[in-house]
Every structure is written in C-alpha cells, then in structure tokens.
Design a protein around this motif. Structure first.
Motif, PDB file in Angstrom:
ATOM      1  N   ASP A 122      53.607 146.413  83.287  1.00  0.00           N
ATOM      2  CA  ASP A 122      53.736 146.027  84.561  1.00  0.00           C
ATOM      3  C   ASP A 122      53.624 144.490  84.658  1.00  0.00           C
ATOM      4  O   ASP A 122      54.406 143.712  85.568  1.00  0.00           O
ATOM      5  N   THR A 123      52.613 143.720  84.033  1.00  0.00           N
ATOM      6  CA  THR A 123      52.424 142.397  84.084  1.00  0.00           C
ATOM      7  C   THR A 123      53.617 141.745  83.486  1.00  0.00           C
ATOM      8  O   THR A 123      54.326 140.684  83.899  1.00  0.00           O
ATOM      9  N   GLY A 153      56.427 141.793  85.967  1.00  0.00           N
ATOM     10  CA  GLY A 153      56.165 140.925  86.908  1.00  0.00           C
ATOM     11  C   GLY A 153      56.909 139.661  86.310  1.00  0.00           C
ATOM     12  O   GLY A 153      57.367 138.805  87.527  1.00  0.00           O
ATOM     13  N   ASP A 197      59.733 137.236  88.146  1.00  0.00           N
ATOM     14  CA  ASP A 197      59.344 136.031  88.449  1.00  0.00           C
ATOM     15  C   ASP A 197      60.512 134.750  87.968  1.00  0.00           C
ATOM     16  O   ASP A 197      60.835 134.067  88.546  1.00  0.00           O
TER      17      ASP A 197
END
Ligand code: NAP
Length: 276
Positions: free
Chosen positions: A184-185, A188, A192
């Motif tokens: 997930d990180t 993300g 970005d």
C-alpha cells in the motif's frame, strides 16, 4: 538478566510479527518500537512498547539509553523499519529520495552506531538488518528503493567483518514479497511521483499493475510470519548465517538474476512489463 531485543517498525507487518515471535522466548525481553507508539499492539507479556523514529537522532538515543539502563546493553538490534519509495529515477522528487535513504539506510546505520559500544562492553550482541531480495536485483520504477537496499547489503557486509572480533554477529534477512502494509505504501509513493502526463506513464502503470498482481499471488507472496521465524533464527542461533533469503520465489529470482547477465535480465523484465 534476560537479553533485550530492540525491533524498529514494530507497529505493522514484519516488525509486529517478529516482536510476537521473539516474545515467546522466556530468555528475551522485546522492545517493540514505533514512531507513533500508540500504533503498537497492546503489549503482551515480554513485549515493551517504546517510541523510536529512525529519522530522529534524539528518539534513537533515548530508546537505546532506556534499554541499556535496564539491561546493560542492547542484546540484539533488529533494523526492520522501512518502506519502498517507488517512481522512475528521472521523475522522483529528490526530497522523497532523501527521506527514503534517511529511513532505510541512515537510520539503521545510526542505530548500529548507537548500540555497538554497549555490545562491545558486554562482549557480544546481534544485529539483524532487514534488507530485501531487492538488494540483489532491480525492478524498474523501484530504483531508489533498490538502491537503499543495496546500501544495506554493503553496510551489513562491512559491519559483519568489523564487529566480529567483539563478538557481535551481523545477519542480513532478504525477504521476497511479503503481505504487509508495504505494498500500500509503495503504490502510494508511485501514485505521488507518477503524473498522468509523464513520459513514463505506461511503464508506471504496468509496474503498479504487476505489483498488485504479484502481492495477490499465493505462489509469490506469503505472510510476515515467514520472515519473523527467520529473524528469530538469526537472533538466537549459535552461528547465524550471513544472509537469509526468505520465500522460495525470492530464492529462485535471486538465482535467476545471478545466472542471467544484464541484457538477458532486461529481456526477462521486458516480458514482465511489456514494451513500454
Ligand atoms: P509495513 O507493514 O509497511 O511496515 C513498515 C514499518 O516501518 C511500519 O511499522 C512503519 O511504521 C515503520 N516505519 C516507517 N518509517 C519509519 C520511521 N521513520 N521510523 C520508525 N519506523 C518507521 O512493511 P513491512 O513489509 O513489514 O516492512 C518491514 C521491512 O521489510 C522494511 O524494511 C521493508 O523494506 C522490508 N521488506 C518488505 C518486503 C515486503 O514485500 N513486504 C520485502 C522485502 C523487504 P509506521 O506505522 O509509523 O508507518
């Protein structure tokens, strides 16, 4: 007196599972640390919560001092905290790159510096660095994450040799795909750093899709207990190994990378990500 173990990044995933596994041993006192200690699980028997942000010098010093005052030295340091900064080499913001290295490389290195004097005084200790199979091979769009894990490989090799005469044993644990908060990180950070009008949009998209599919695969990804079991071995074995690659898929990939030269591995990657 029981030996103390300091684990970083114990609020989630591999760190949390490792704290639980090690706490089952009566001869170990586990210090489960996180930058927001309120995110740690309610401490079970043998687990002590502590605040520690690996990018914050004062918090690293305070955590080491806390343990040394109670145990004389940190018995074992498990440098686990980390995350994957994804994005192409060209387009990833340098501030994000610096944060990646602060967390994955400089934090663990500084913690090793802080625990070593105590370990030397005590005549021994263990340092277990959580590297990655990504420290042995590189996927596109993960260049900065891989660079941080290659750095962990180099530091672990140097430190293992330097600290051995003082009874300090250093091991590197190199997990493959582990189902934790990591994916997930990572996705993300990729979202970005990858704008829709990027010249790398198709590659970013292919890598993001492939990452999601791989973490869903039962063949490629496993839960964090597999790593925790290996970390326990590295902390407690009389003669720990220098490297532990975790998951059969990771072992196969590391061998594949070694056997294929650079061009052949690029061709293999092109099969994975298409002509983008
Ligand atoms: P995770 O579930 O996302 O856990 C990462 C942990 O690191 C969290 O507890 C996080 O804390 C902590 N952390 C991040 N920045 C920190 C900082 N500045 N100070 C202290 N803690 C910090 O992922 P994981 O898979 O367990 O990751 C653990 C390690 O395994 C990482 O080093 C990762 O690179 C490595 N690894 C993972 C995989 C995989 O596929 N999962 C594969 C190879 C290697 P917060 O809750 O505060 O964010």
């Amino acid at each position: 007196m029981t030996a103390s173990v300091l684990i970083t990044g114990a609020s989630s995933g591999i760190g949390r599972a490792t704290a639980r596994h090690l706490a089952r041993r009566e001869d170990l006192t586990v210090y489960a640390t996180a930058r927001r200690p309120e995110t740690l699980e309610p401490a079970g028997p043998g687990i002590h919560p502590l605040a520690l942000d690996v990018t914050d010098e004062e918090s690293m010093r305070a955590a080491v001092k806390h343990i040394e005052e109670r145990h004389g030295s940190v018995g074992a340091l498990v440098n686990n905290a980390g995350y994957g900064q994804y994005g192409t080499v060209e387009e990833t913001d340098m501030q994000a790159v610096r944060r990646q290295f602060e967390t994955n490389v400089f934090g663990p290195a500084r913690l090793a510096q802080l625990v070593l004097p105590g370990m030397r005084r005590a005549g021994g200790g263990r340092i277990v660095n959580i590297g990655s199979m990504g420290g042995r091979l590189v996927f596109p769009v993960g260049g900065y994450y891989h660079a941080s894990k290659y750095a962990v490989e180099a530091l672990s090799d140097a430190l293992r040799f330097e600290a051995a005469p003082f009874g300090v044993k250093v091991s590197l644990v190199e997990p493959g795909l582990i189902r934790t908060g990591f994916e997930d990180t990572a996705s993300g950070t990729l979202a970005d750093s990858a704008g829709d009008d990027s010249v790398y949009a198709a590659l970013n998209e292919a890598v993001g899709r492939r990452m999601a599919d791989s973490y869903r695969s039962r063949l490629l990804a496993v839960g964090p207990d597999a790593v925790a079991t290996v970390v326990k071995r590295a902390v407690t074995a009389r003669r720990p190994r220098t490297r532990y690659v975790v998951t059969p898929a990771a072992v196969a990939l590391v061998h594949t990378r070694r056997l294929l030269g650079g061009r052949a591995f690029d061709a293999y990657l092109r099969l994975q990500f298409g002509k983008v």
